[in-house]
Design an enzyme around this catalytic site. Structure first.
Site, PDB file in Angstrom:
ATOM      1  N   LYS A 180     -53.416 100.424  94.789  1.00 39.65           N
ATOM      2  CA  LYS A 180     -54.884 100.404  94.863  1.00 39.65           C
ATOM      3  C   LYS A 180     -55.414  99.027  94.437  1.00 39.65           C
ATOM      4  CE  LYS A 180     -57.302 102.067  91.227  1.00 39.65           C
ATOM      5  NZ  LYS A 180     -58.281 101.122  90.721  1.00 39.65           N
ATOM      6  N   ASN A 181     -54.879  98.496  93.331  1.00 36.66           N
ATOM      7  CA  ASN A 181     -55.423  97.243  92.808  1.00 36.66           C
ATOM      8  C   ASN A 181     -55.036  96.026  93.634  1.00 36.66           C
ATOM      9  OD1 ASN A 181     -56.724  98.633  90.852  1.00 36.66           O
ATOM     10  ND2 ASN A 181     -55.340  98.055  89.171  1.00 36.66           N
TER      11      ASN A 181
ATOM     12  N   ARG B 236     -66.278  98.887  89.719  1.00 34.97           N
ATOM     13  CA  ARG B 236     -66.468  97.523  89.258  1.00 34.97           C
ATOM     14  C   ARG B 236     -65.848  96.484  90.193  1.00 34.97           C
ATOM     15  NH1 ARG B 236     -66.579  94.117  84.680  1.00 34.97           N
ATOM     16  NH2 ARG B 236     -64.787  92.857  85.189  1.00 34.97           N
TER      17      ARG B 236
ATOM     18  N   CYS C 169     -68.837  99.957  81.328  1.00 38.87           N
ATOM     19  CA  CYS C 169     -68.163 101.086  81.960  1.00 38.87           C
ATOM     20  C   CYS C 169     -67.412 101.843  80.884  1.00 38.87           C
ATOM     21  CB  CYS C 169     -67.236 100.632  83.080  1.00 38.87           C
ATOM     22  SG  CYS C 169     -65.689 100.003  82.489  1.00 38.87           S
TER      23      CYS C 169
ATOM     24  N   ARG D  27     -66.632  95.015  79.717  1.00 39.07           N
ATOM     25  CA  ARG D  27     -66.098  94.407  80.946  1.00 39.07           C
ATOM     26  C   ARG D  27     -67.054  93.409  81.594  1.00 39.07           C
ATOM     27  NH1 ARG D  27     -62.551  98.733  84.238  1.00 39.07           N
ATOM     28  NH2 ARG D  27     -61.582  96.831  84.985  1.00 39.07           N
TER      29      ARG D  27
ATOM     30  N   ASP E 107     -53.053  99.773  82.045  1.00 44.69           N
ATOM     31  CA  ASP E 107     -53.247 100.914  82.942  1.00 44.69           C
ATOM     32  C   ASP E 107     -52.177 102.002  82.760  1.00 44.69           C
ATOM     33  OD1 ASP E 107     -55.498  99.777  83.937  1.00 44.69           O
ATOM     34  OD2 ASP E 107     -54.680  99.226  85.892  1.00 44.69           O
TER      35      ASP E 107
ATOM     36  N   ARG F 123     -59.724 108.796  92.499  1.00 46.33           N
ATOM     37  CA  ARG F 123     -60.048 107.374  92.677  1.00 46.33           C
ATOM     38  C   ARG F 123     -58.781 106.530  92.862  1.00 46.33           C
ATOM     39  NH1 ARG F 123     -63.453 104.774  88.217  1.00 46.33           N
ATOM     40  NH2 ARG F 123     -62.840 103.080  89.576  1.00 46.33           N
TER      41      ARG F 123
HETATM   42  C1  UD1 Z   1     -57.899  94.728  86.751  1.00 44.96           C
HETATM   43  C2  UD1 Z   1     -57.483  96.073  87.274  1.00 44.96           C
HETATM   44  C3  UD1 Z   1     -57.526  97.123  86.173  1.00 44.96           C
HETATM   45  C4  UD1 Z   1     -56.687  96.665  84.984  1.00 44.96           C
HETATM   46  C5  UD1 Z   1     -57.096  95.264  84.536  1.00 44.96           C
HETATM   47  C6  UD1 Z   1     -56.194  94.681  83.460  1.00 44.96           C
HETATM   48  C7  UD1 Z   1     -58.228  95.922  89.561  1.00 44.96           C
HETATM   49  C8  UD1 Z   1     -59.137  96.415  90.613  1.00 44.96           C
HETATM   50  N1  UD1 Z   1     -58.379  96.443  88.347  1.00 44.96           N
HETATM   51  O1  UD1 Z   1     -59.247  94.858  86.305  1.00 44.96           O
HETATM   52  O2  UD1 Z   1     -57.015  98.345  86.679  1.00 44.96           O
HETATM   53  O3  UD1 Z   1     -56.887  97.553  83.892  1.00 44.96           O
HETATM   54  O4  UD1 Z   1     -57.044  94.350  85.662  1.00 44.96           O
HETATM   55  O5  UD1 Z   1     -54.875  94.687  83.886  1.00 44.96           O
HETATM   56  O6  UD1 Z   1     -57.346  95.130  89.809  1.00 44.96           O
HETATM   57  N2  UD1 Z   1     -63.057  89.857  81.111  1.00 44.96           N
HETATM   58  C9  UD1 Z   1     -64.071  89.085  80.621  1.00 44.96           C
HETATM   59  N3  UD1 Z   1     -64.824  88.366  81.512  1.00 44.96           N
HETATM   60  C10 UD1 Z   1     -64.579  88.386  82.856  1.00 44.96           C
HETATM   61  C11 UD1 Z   1     -63.527  89.163  83.342  1.00 44.96           C
HETATM   62  C12 UD1 Z   1     -62.771  89.902  82.442  1.00 44.96           C
HETATM   63  O7  UD1 Z   1     -64.315  89.044  79.407  1.00 44.96           O
HETATM   64  O8  UD1 Z   1     -65.289  87.697  83.607  1.00 44.96           O
HETATM   65  C13 UD1 Z   1     -62.236  90.647  80.171  1.00 44.96           C
HETATM   66  C14 UD1 Z   1     -62.320  92.156  80.427  1.00 44.96           C
HETATM   67  O9  UD1 Z   1     -63.456  92.717  79.800  1.00 44.96           O
HETATM   68  C15 UD1 Z   1     -61.025  92.637  79.836  1.00 44.96           C
HETATM   69  C16 UD1 Z   1     -60.055  91.484  80.130  1.00 44.96           C
HETATM   70  O10 UD1 Z   1     -60.868  90.345  80.391  1.00 44.96           O
HETATM   71  O11 UD1 Z   1     -61.145  92.802  78.445  1.00 44.96           O
HETATM   72  C17 UD1 Z   1     -59.135  91.716  81.329  1.00 44.96           C
HETATM   73  O12 UD1 Z   1     -59.923  92.071  82.439  1.00 44.96           O
HETATM   74  P1  UD1 Z   1     -59.485  91.733  83.929  1.00 44.96           P
HETATM   75  O13 UD1 Z   1     -58.072  91.227  83.934  1.00 44.96           O
HETATM   76  O14 UD1 Z   1     -60.516  90.877  84.547  1.00 44.96           O
HETATM   77  O15 UD1 Z   1     -59.538  93.167  84.580  1.00 44.96           O
HETATM   78  P2  UD1 Z   1     -60.112  93.563  85.996  1.00 44.96           P
HETATM   79  O16 UD1 Z   1     -59.792  92.510  86.987  1.00 44.96           O
HETATM   80  O17 UD1 Z   1     -61.505  94.021  85.853  1.00 44.96           O
END
Ligand code: UD1
Length: 464
Positions: free
Chosen positions: A68-69, A138, A162, A167, A351, A443
């Site tokens: 999915k990701n 998201r 969320c 996030r 995850d 989902r």
């Molecule tokens: C992706 C995955 C999700 C997984 C996560 C971490 C997808 C669709 N989802 O989510 O299933 O749990 O990686 O492996 O691929 N952060 C910030 N600022 C930003 C972006 C992120 O502070 O602009 C923080 C987030 O709040 C979190 C951390 O960085 O604490 C990691 O988030 P991130 O790696 O970006 O996760 P996602 O890409 O949202």
């Protein structure tokens, strides 16, 4: 099949909306279905429940679906190019359907054929992506960079908080600004523009965010000149996005490492890409085999993407070995407690934290589970405790004292991975467990109840 609505535009663009098997289907007249959505409007979730009777040992083989990701950013990436992108191995989960719904709302035509899903974005427009859409999922924020790259402007609603934490998307915004975009927050919208086009640059991420790395990669493909992304996320899904963009014509090196190099001004071409298998789904079924003292072959699972997970399983007394078709996971001795800390890849994935907590509940001795990626990812704890688990939470650490028998109860699914941890615990709970709000599971898990039933679980979906 009930007709809900049809439009009255000219013949070429005539669509109907119909209701079929809990789905809303968008079809183009005289053509196949364009897209289908599971309705996730407020108050209109499909309230199916799962009934599980614990105690069965799982045995057999499970086919692991596409990731999915990996699929979500690739669907967004289709917006970069005016040529069709065919994606094969897309999992049939509602997050993917919703993302296809988002690109459809921008004017893409999505054609599902037996061999794959073809996304044709030759006629897209940049429209505002609404709060309701982004709040629901998201990952929708991933359309920001492709729309900006293609049109020079884009407006996407800020995702907001969320269930698993605040996030923020500050790193996505900073990466686009570094590549020359003007980005502002206006009335809850991210408003980005780059009328003169994006320019290649060095993007340094303050932490290796998966989404921000993907945003930077997609924007950089369309920027003039070379981009270097430092402290990039190394997740296999990032490398798979690079492979997909590569098939579309992009020139990318180093994806899967901390330093990604992208030569911009891509000449786009029609492309086809087969996505990787879902390592989180594979890890979830590995726990299902381990928790029930069973043996499962995980077809399409890839050892190289699961090293930290296999290490944790082995520390808990579970055996894992490669097979011709994937991996085999088996346990016949006692489960032992182990300490787990979530980290960015190649560390232990956040995850799979909830699933391993369910496993730790059944292990002899204590396990310390530390969550370092998201600040609030323990919603499964009170629900696991309803089944009899002994867990103490302190900040971002959970102390699990395993071994107490679990007993079936009514529990509430709260997010995707929290929900599946309840399913896993229910597989070994005495008596019957009812899990409410199964739409969270839909989902990200394709046919979870069916796959588990085929391996011997006593599980039934109670349709509302
Ligand atoms: C992706 C995955 C999700 C997984 C996560 C971490 C997808 C669709 N989802 O989510 O299933 O749990 O990686 O492996 O691929 N952060 C910030 N600022 C930003 C972006 C992120 O502070 O602009 C923080 C987030 O709040 C979190 C951390 O960085 O604490 C990691 O988030 P991130 O790696 O970006 O996760 P996602 O890409 O949202």
């Amino acid at each position: 099949m009930d007709l809900i609505a049809e439009n009255d535009w000219n013949k070429k663009f005539q669509f109907t909306l119909t209701w079929r098997n809990d789905r809303i289907i968008l079809s183009q007249k005289q053509r196949a279905d364009v897209c289908s959505f599971t309705p996730l409007l407020d108050g209109f979730h499909i309230m199916d429940r799962l009934r599980i009777s614990g105690g069965n040992r799982l045995q057999g083989a499970v086919t692991i679906s596409g990731a999915k990701n990996a699929a979500l950013p690739q669907i967004a990436a289709a917006l970069l190019s005016p040529h069709p992108l065919e994606l094969t191995n897309l999992p049939a989960v509602t997050d993917v359907e919703n993302m296809l719904g988002v690109v459809t709302l921008h004017g893409a035509v999505v054609n599902r054929a037996a061999h794959g899903t073809i996304i044709d974005t030759s006629a897209i427009v940049s429209k505002e992506t609404s709060y309701d859409t982004v709040r629901r999922m998201r990952a929708t924020v991933l359309v920001l960079a492709p729309l900006l790259a293609r049109f020079g402007h884009a407006r996407v609603s800020l995702p907001g908080g969320c269930a698993i934490g605040a996030r923020p998307v500050d790193m996505h915004i900073k990466a686009l600004a570094t590549l020359g975009a003007d980005v502002a927050i206006e009335n809850g919208l991210i408003v980005a523009s780059a009328p003169g086009g994006l320019k290649g640059a060095r993007v340094v991420l303050s932490s290796p965010s998966v989404g921000a790395t993907e945003t930077a990669m997609m924007a950089a493909c369309a920027a003039k000149g070379e981009t270097e992304i430092l402290n990039a996320a190394r997740e296999p899904e990032v490398a798979d996005l690079a492979a997909c963009l590569g098939a579309m014509g992009a020139r990318i090196e180093g994806a899967g490492t901390h330093r990604i190099l992208i030569e911009g001004s891509t000449t786009w071409q029609p492309a086809k890409h087969h996505g990787i298998s879902d390592r989180i789904e594979a890890g979830t079924y590995a726990v299902a085999a381990a928790i029930t003292g069973g043996q499962l072959e995980l077809i399409h699972a890839r050892l190289e993407n699961l090293a930290s997970v296999v290490q944790a399983l082995e520390a808990m007394g579970v055996s894992v070995w490669p097979s011709d078709r994937g991996l085999v996971v088996s346990r016949d001795g006692p489960l032992k407690g182990a300490d787990i800390t979530t980290e960015p890849y190649p560390g232990f994935p956040t995850d799979l934290q909830a699933q391993f907590m369910a496993l730790a509940c059944c292990a002899e001795g204590a396990s310390l589970i530390r969550e370092t990626v998201f600040e609030n990812r323990f919603m499964h704890v009170p629900e696991l405790m309803r089944l009899g688990a002994n867990i103490k939470l302190q900040g971002t650490t959970a102390l699990v004292r395993g071994g107490a028998p679990l007993r079936g109860a009514q529990v509430m699914a709260t997010d995707l991975r929290a929900s599946v941890s309840l399913v896993l615990a229910a597989l070994v709970s005495e008596g019957e467990t009812i899990i409410n709000r199964v739409y969270h599971l839909d989902r990200g898990y394709e046919q979870l109840d069916r796959k588990l039933r085929l391996c011997g679980a006593d599980i039934e979906r109670l349709t509302s």
